[in-house]
Every structure is written in C-alpha cells, then in structure tokens.
Enzyme design. Sequence first.
Site, PDB file in Angstrom:
ATOM      1  N   LYS A  42       0.861  -1.182   0.000  1.00 35.86           N
ATOM      2  CA  LYS A  42       0.000   0.000   0.000  1.00 35.86           C
ATOM      3  C   LYS A  42       0.902   1.238   0.000  1.00 35.86           C
ATOM      4  O   LYS A  42       1.977   1.229   0.604  1.00 35.86           O
ATOM      5  CB  LYS A  42      -0.929  -0.019   1.207  1.00 35.86           C
ATOM      6  CG  LYS A  42      -0.221  -0.379   2.505  1.00 35.86           C
ATOM      7  CD  LYS A  42      -1.201  -0.729   3.602  1.00 35.86           C
ATOM      8  CE  LYS A  42      -0.420  -1.162   4.851  1.00 35.86           C
ATOM      9  NZ  LYS A  42      -1.219  -1.635   5.927  1.00 35.86           N
ATOM     10  N   SER A 129      -3.431   3.327  12.454  1.00 36.25           N
ATOM     11  CA  SER A 129      -2.756   4.398  11.710  1.00 36.25           C
ATOM     12  C   SER A 129      -3.701   4.979  10.659  1.00 36.25           C
ATOM     13  O   SER A 129      -3.712   6.194  10.429  1.00 36.25           O
ATOM     14  CB  SER A 129      -1.508   3.854  11.014  1.00 36.25           C
ATOM     15  OG  SER A 129      -0.585   3.396  11.962  1.00 36.25           O
TER      16      SER A 129
END
Length: 159
Positions: A42, A129
């Site tokens: 990602k 996160s």
Amino acid sequence: MKTKVICPGSFDPVTIGHIDIISRASGMFDHVIVAVLNNLVKNPSFTTDERIALLKQATKEFDNVEIVGFDGLLADYAKKRGVNVIVKGLRAVSDFEYEFQQALTNKKLNPELETVFLTSNAEYMYLSSSMVKQVASLGGDISSFVPQCVHDIIIERLK
Ligand code: PNS
C-alpha cells in the site's frame, strides 16, 4: 540467554497503541527490534525514513529498543538478525484472522520463528494508523491518538 524480539509493522504513522506494545515488550524482553517495513504494497503516507524518525523520537526513553527499516520477508530478516520471536499487538477479533495467517506463514518460512501476541490495551483497541490519517486529514484532533512528542510533525504532514 538474552531474548531478542522483533516488533514488525508499517507504522504509517506510529500511534500510542504501537508505543504501548513496544513499551510492554521492552519491559518483557532484553532487546526489542522495531522493524519498519520498507517495501509497503500500500502507498505509505510517510516515507520509511520519516516513519523511522517518528518512532525513534517516540521511543527514546527505552534503552533496549532499536528502530530499523527492513525489506523483503520478515522471516528472512529475523533469521539474519538471529531473532526467533516476533511480538505483535492484537486489537480485536477483526485483527485475528490476518495476524494468524501471518504467524503461520512466517512459521512455515522459518520454523524456528514464534509469534507472541500482546493484547492491546482496552483504551487503544479502536486505534489504527489509517484512522489517525483520516481524522488528521479532515482537520480532526489526533492528540489522544499519537505520541505527544511527534504530534505536530504528523499533523503538519497530514493536513
Ligand atoms: O503494521 P502491519 O501493516 O500490520 O504490518 C504488517 C507487516 C509489516 C508485519 C507484514 O506485512 C510483514 O511482515 N511484511 C513483510 C513481508 C512478509 O514477510 N510477508 C509474509 C508474511 S505476512
């Protein structure tokens, strides 16, 4: 024998939930290597150097914690560093399946590798996160989600 462990992760960016796990691991083991994955599939919001710098700042009180970047397979990196124990935080049932899959994959790749899970502090069970990034990018208050010493840097990057 001294017990060295690895706490791996993306840390994009570090949260107080991560620091809670690192701090508890630091109290349980002789040496804790916090390994920041470099080749994230990602797209990270923070570069590896930035993620490492934030972690170094937020863990400087722990003498036995080392922050490093790593590439490739965690099982290979653990072998290279002579580490047989991975420590991960487990937040909720939703984490379990993926964590279980990773632990078994790592064990298959390196049979000497054990994964130890520390249950997340109940206060941080919801924290991630990605949630921090979403709240910060929409102008929300993340002061209770990230270590105070790196709050301003994270806000500056995400706003
Ligand atoms: O913070 P995260 O995203 O849960 O961390 C995941 C991480 C970095 C621990 C995991 O993706 C990883 O170990 N990646 C390295 C590649 C690897 O070893 N893959 C096979 C086992 S999952």
